[in-house]
Structure formats: C-alpha cells, structure tokens
Motif scaffolding. Structure first.
Motif, PDB file in Angstrom:
ATOM      1  N   ILE A  71       0.808  -1.055   0.051  1.00  0.00           N
ATOM      2  CA  ILE A  71      -0.168  -0.049  -0.058  1.00  0.00           C
ATOM      3  C   ILE A  71       1.043   1.142  -0.069  1.00  0.00           C
ATOM      4  O   ILE A  71       1.990   1.209   0.757  1.00  0.00           O
ATOM      5  CB  ILE A  71      -0.908   0.136   1.419  1.00  0.00           C
ATOM      6  N   GLY A  73       0.660   5.139   0.504  1.00  0.00           N
ATOM      7  CA  GLY A  73       0.156   6.614   0.957  1.00  0.00           C
ATOM      8  C   GLY A  73       0.834   7.692  -0.132  1.00  0.00           C
ATOM      9  O   GLY A  73       0.506   7.413  -1.483  1.00  0.00           O
ATOM     10  N   THR A  76       6.231   9.529   1.288  1.00  0.00           N
ATOM     11  CA  THR A  76       7.115  10.301   1.775  1.00  0.00           C
ATOM     12  C   THR A  76       8.172   9.719   2.486  1.00  0.00           C
ATOM     13  O   THR A  76       8.985  10.408   3.241  1.00  0.00           O
ATOM     14  CB  THR A  76       6.390  11.450   2.328  1.00  0.00           C
ATOM     15  N   SER A 137       0.051  11.103   3.944  1.00  0.00           N
ATOM     16  CA  SER A 137      -1.400  10.653   4.062  1.00  0.00           C
ATOM     17  C   SER A 137      -1.734  10.375   5.406  1.00  0.00           C
ATOM     18  O   SER A 137      -0.798  10.231   6.090  1.00  0.00           O
ATOM     19  CB  SER A 137      -1.699   9.550   3.238  1.00  0.00           C
ATOM     20  N   GLY A 147       5.355  11.750  13.965  1.00  0.00           N
ATOM     21  CA  GLY A 147       5.254  12.926  15.092  1.00  0.00           C
ATOM     22  C   GLY A 147       6.237  14.011  14.652  1.00  0.00           C
ATOM     23  O   GLY A 147       7.043  13.690  13.721  1.00  0.00           O
TER      24      GLY A 147
HETATM   25  C1  LIG Z   1      10.448  16.744   4.121  1.00  0.00           C
HETATM   26  C2  LIG Z   1       9.772  15.621   4.952  1.00  0.00           C
HETATM   27  C3  LIG Z   1       9.688  15.813   6.231  1.00  0.00           C
HETATM   28  C4  LIG Z   1       9.178  14.757   7.154  1.00  0.00           C
HETATM   29  N1  LIG Z   1       8.947  15.054   8.331  1.00  0.00           N
HETATM   30  C5  LIG Z   1       8.499  14.272   9.221  1.00  0.00           C
HETATM   31  C6  LIG Z   1       8.018  14.453  10.529  1.00  0.00           C
HETATM   32  O1  LIG Z   1       8.251  15.454  11.124  1.00  0.00           O
HETATM   33  N2  LIG Z   1       7.572  13.467  11.295  1.00  0.00           N
HETATM   34  C7  LIG Z   1       7.289  12.354  10.844  1.00  0.00           C
HETATM   35  O2  LIG Z   1       7.067  11.397  11.607  1.00  0.00           O
HETATM   36  N3  LIG Z   1       7.709  11.744   9.634  1.00  0.00           N
HETATM   37  C8  LIG Z   1       8.178  12.659   8.723  1.00  0.00           C
HETATM   38  N4  LIG Z   1       8.383  12.540   7.581  1.00  0.00           N
HETATM   39  C9  LIG Z   1       8.005  10.908   6.961  1.00  0.00           C
HETATM   40  C10 LIG Z   1       6.653  10.891   6.410  1.00  0.00           C
HETATM   41  O3  LIG Z   1       6.315  11.882   5.769  1.00  0.00           O
HETATM   42  C11 LIG Z   1       5.485  10.499   7.389  1.00  0.00           C
HETATM   43  O4  LIG Z   1       5.961   9.214   7.917  1.00  0.00           O
HETATM   44  C12 LIG Z   1       4.336  10.221   6.680  1.00  0.00           C
HETATM   45  O5  LIG Z   1       3.380   9.915   7.736  1.00  0.00           O
HETATM   46  C13 LIG Z   1       4.434   9.022   5.719  1.00  0.00           C
HETATM   47  O6  LIG Z   1       2.946   9.263   5.045  1.00  0.00           O
HETATM   48  P1  LIG Z   1       2.988   8.620   3.400  1.00  0.00           P
HETATM   49  O7  LIG Z   1       1.676   8.610   3.330  1.00  0.00           O
HETATM   50  O8  LIG Z   1       3.953   9.251   2.671  1.00  0.00           O
HETATM   51  O9  LIG Z   1       3.319   7.014   3.572  1.00  0.00           O
HETATM   52  P2  LIG Z   1       4.246   6.392   2.679  1.00  0.00           P
HETATM   53  O10 LIG Z   1       5.560   6.639   2.481  1.00  0.00           O
HETATM   54  O11 LIG Z   1       3.472   6.182   1.441  1.00  0.00           O
HETATM   55  O12 LIG Z   1       4.188   4.982   3.436  1.00  0.00           O
HETATM   56  C14 LIG Z   1       4.738   4.421   4.708  1.00  0.00           C
HETATM   57  C15 LIG Z   1       4.248   3.107   5.318  1.00  0.00           C
HETATM   58  O13 LIG Z   1       3.033   3.396   5.362  1.00  0.00           O
HETATM   59  C16 LIG Z   1       2.293   2.289   4.998  1.00  0.00           C
HETATM   60  N5  LIG Z   1       0.860   2.624   4.634  1.00  0.00           N
HETATM   61  C17 LIG Z   1       0.585   4.059   3.939  1.00  0.00           C
HETATM   62  N6  LIG Z   1      -0.761   3.987   4.020  1.00  0.00           N
HETATM   63  C18 LIG Z   1      -1.267   2.867   4.438  1.00  0.00           C
HETATM   64  C19 LIG Z   1      -2.650   2.206   4.823  1.00  0.00           C
HETATM   65  N7  LIG Z   1      -3.744   3.194   4.259  1.00  0.00           N
HETATM   66  N8  LIG Z   1      -2.726   1.178   5.185  1.00  0.00           N
HETATM   67  C20 LIG Z   1      -1.543   0.406   5.693  1.00  0.00           C
HETATM   68  N9  LIG Z   1      -0.415   0.815   5.550  1.00  0.00           N
HETATM   69  C21 LIG Z   1      -0.234   2.143   4.958  1.00  0.00           C
HETATM   70  C22 LIG Z   1       3.023   1.942   3.723  1.00  0.00           C
HETATM   71  O14 LIG Z   1       2.590   0.723   3.105  1.00  0.00           O
HETATM   72  C23 LIG Z   1       4.535   2.135   3.925  1.00  0.00           C
HETATM   73  O15 LIG Z   1       5.036   0.918   4.535  1.00  0.00           O
HETATM   74  C24 LIG Z   1       8.816  13.612   6.569  1.00  0.00           C
HETATM   75  C25 LIG Z   1       9.101  13.251   5.407  1.00  0.00           C
HETATM   76  C26 LIG Z   1       9.448  14.262   4.429  1.00  0.00           C
HETATM   77  C27 LIG Z   1       9.752  13.882   2.929  1.00  0.00           C
END
Ligand SMILES: Cc1cc2nc3c(=O)[nH]c(=O)nc-3n(C[C@H](O)[C@H](O)[C@H](O)COP(=O)(O)OP(=O)(O)OC[C@H]3O[C@@H](n4cnc5c(N)ncnc54)[C@H](O)[C@@H]3O)c2cc1C
Length: 307
Positions: A71, A73, A76, A137, A147
């Motif tokens: 999956i 999101g 990121t 997401s 966090g």
């Molecule tokens: C510039 C930058 C700054 C950031 N700052 C922070 C910060 O301050 N704090 C922090 O914690 N993180 C931070 N992050 C990391 C990231 O943004 C977070 O972890 C974010 O919550 C990931 O969401 P995503 O939708 O991009 O997940 P993805 O990268 O698409 O997926 C991450 C994981 O989540 C799983 N997943 C996604 N959606 C689902 C679903 N619906 N059901 C089951 N599994 C799922 C995916 O399979 C994967 O294993 C940062 C990233 C960047 C690029």
C-alpha cells in the motif's frame, strides 16, 4: 518474476476485473514518479482505485490471486531500491474524504495530512497545529505514528478502521499498539488502514492559524524541503540522542555518495541532490551508520522504509 506478462498469465481476468471496478492501472510503472525521493525501480503494476469500495475490492482480488502487493500513501517515507519489483502497488491517493461531527473528524486514509490540518483550522478545531507541514497521508501517519515538535499522531486518535482482507474492524488506539514511530500495522502487514477518527477541541481560529504558520516556518528553516527526500532517515535510538546533531558532529554535513547527499541544512536528512540512485542512498546510509557506531557506539536504525 512478476511482470506485465505474468500478471496476464497468472489470471487473465484480473486486469479486466480491476478495470471493471474503476481502477486506473499503470504497467511497468516507475516508483520514482510516486515517491518523494524521486528514485527507484519499476513495479509491474501500479493500481489507483477511485473509491473506497474499489480499494477494498482491489485488495480482495489481489489476495485471492495471491499477488504480493504493497500500500502506498504519498510515498514520503519510502526508499524504493533500484531493481524491478516483484510486487504490485495499490495507491490510496484517491481515498480522501473528511467528515465532521461536533469535534470529531473521520478521515479516509489517503487524505493528505495537510488537508486534514487545514480542514480542522477552518472549523476552529485545535490539536493538529504542530502537525501542519507533515508530508504524506493520514494512513501513512497512522501506520508509523508519525510525529513532530512533541506531537504524535496517536495523541488525537480515538479509533482506526482497518480492513483485514475479509472484514472491516474498528480498533482503539490501545489495540493499535502505538509507540515511538511504531504501531501494530508495522507488524501486521495484512491490516490496511481505511480511516482514522480524531477528537479535537474547539479553539480560536487565529491562534490555531498562528501556531500552524509557526510550525511551517520552523520546517522551512530547518529542513531541506527544496530537495527530494524521505525526511529523517534514522529513528532516534534513545530519547537523549539526536541523530542529526551526531551526524553533524562527525563532519558529514554535505557528504555525498553519487548523487545522494547528507543535507547541509539538516544532517538527519539524506537528499537526492543530483539524480541519485537508491544504491547511492543505501551506501550513504551504511557509511553514516558505520561512522556513528565507531564514534558513539550507537546502532542506528532507519525510520524510512526500504522497498
Ligand atoms: C520533508 C519530509 C519531512 C518529514 N517530516 C516528518 C516528521 O516531522 N515526522 C514524521 O514522523 N515523519 C516525517 N516524514 C516522513 C513521512 O512524511 C511520514 O512518515 C508520513 O506520515 C508518511 O506518510 P505517507 O502517506 O507518505 O506514507 P508512505 O511513505 O506512502 O508509506 C509509509 C508506510 O506506510 C504504509 N501505509 C501507508 N498508507 C497505509 C494504509 N492506508 N494502510 C496500511 N499501511 C499504509 C505503507 O505501506 C508504508 O509501509 C517526513 C518526510 C519528508 C519527505
């Protein structure tokens, strides 16, 4: 090897069924187009369901066909390796609605966290100000209990609805076993987050806005948002150990392998500075780990997920 041909060979009806339920399909799709790091190899099939029903149907079909899937999101927190993948990807990007009842918001997994924060602010609801600017997401944030600035996703959560492949379940935060950048969903990969319900409190709209702007300003000042990355690469190994500060103290800010660089702005970030490959990033991760181990006797663990 799973590829375009084997998908058709495996189940000739699968692709048609996915089209029938209204999915958009992309064959031999580069993950670099879908992850914030802007690098990584192809997947044989990239699926974008257009509704929650379509999403559930897709998961059922893939499970029934015994096709390995992941999956996505907003990509990121993911570093896809350079090789061709043997799994297909299902994106949540179009499963994105928010409903409000009093001070309680139920948000679909694919909703961007930024939209959620803006929605809360518009309704003068306080609790998510420090999360403004968190990329990705809602599903991704719940998955890893994202966090920042002393706030974490689990704080405002009252329940999470998940799909176990057969039925929809509602879990309490305790059942979801949240910890520092961890949750049940990291262990139980078969559980898919469908939506999350957040309980916020009424606040003053202007105060909420000010705090959100302040949070965003901090991000712009401290983080290399102008470059592709997956955010902080490593988890904090213990409460008083700041990884970025440790990496900086070793003189590694700006250090490059291939096109990947330890950010000059924030040493906890690796950026795709100049057409980096995933292999450049992985080598840089190893290099940093070795240096930190040698100097601090600390074993770093990645926060980003390697696919
Ligand atoms: C510039 C930058 C700054 C950031 N700052 C922070 C910060 O301050 N704090 C922090 O914690 N993180 C931070 N992050 C990391 C990231 O943004 C977070 O972890 C974010 O919550 C990931 O969401 P995503 O939708 O991009 O997940 P993805 O990268 O698409 O997926 C991450 C994981 O989540 C799983 N997943 C996604 N959606 C689902 C679903 N619906 N059901 C089951 N599994 C799922 C995916 O399979 C994967 O294993 C940062 C990233 C960047 C690029």
């Amino acid at each position: 090897m799973l590829n375009y041909d084997t998908i058709f060979n495996f189940d000739k009806n699968l692709i048609e069924k996915l089209w029938d339920i209204g999915c958009d399909l992309f064959f031999q799709e580069s993950l670099a187009r879908h992850v914030n790091f802007r690098l990584g190899g192809d997947v044989p099939l990239f699926i974008i369901p257009n509704s929650l029903d379509g999403f559930l149907e897709t998961i059922k079909l893939l499970r029934d066909s015994r096709i390995d899937y992941r999956i996505l999101g907003r990509g990121t927190n993911i570093l896809p390796t350079d090789n061709e993948k043997e799994f297909v990807v299902v994106s949540t990007e179009r499963i994105d609605d928010i409903s409000l009842e009093g001070e309680t918001l139920t948000v679909s997994a694919g909703t961007s966290f930024k939209s959620l924060c803006l929605f809360a602010m518009k309704h003068s609801l306080s609790g998510l100000e420090k999360a403004f600017g968190l990329p990705g997401s809602v599903g991704g944030a719940v998955y890893m209990n994202a966090g920042c600035y002393g706030w974490e996703t689990a704080e405002n959560l009252v329940s999470i609805s998940v799909f176990d492949g057969k039925k929809v379940l509602h879990l309490s935060p305790t059942e979801a076993e949240f910890g520092y950048r961890s949750s049940l969903f990291k262990k139980e990969k078969s559980l898919i987050i469908l939506s999350a319900t957040f309980k916020l409190v009424q606040g003053d709209k202007e105060d909420i806005q000010m705090l959100m702007i302040d949070t965003m300003r901090k991000r712009y000042e401290k983080q290399p948002l102008e470059y592709p990355s997956a955010g902080s690469v490593f988890k904090r190994p213990k409460p008083d150990f700041y990884v970025g500060t440790a990496i900086e103290s070793l003189g590694l800010k700006g250090y490059m392998i291939g096109g990947a660089q330890v950010s000059e702005k924030h040493a906890g970030f690796i950026i795709n500075k100049n057409n980096a490959t995933a292999s450049d990033v992985l080598k840089l991760i190893d290099y940093i780990k070795t240096k930190v181990r040698e100097s601090y006797n600390v074993e770093l663990e990645t926060e980003i997920e390697i696919w």
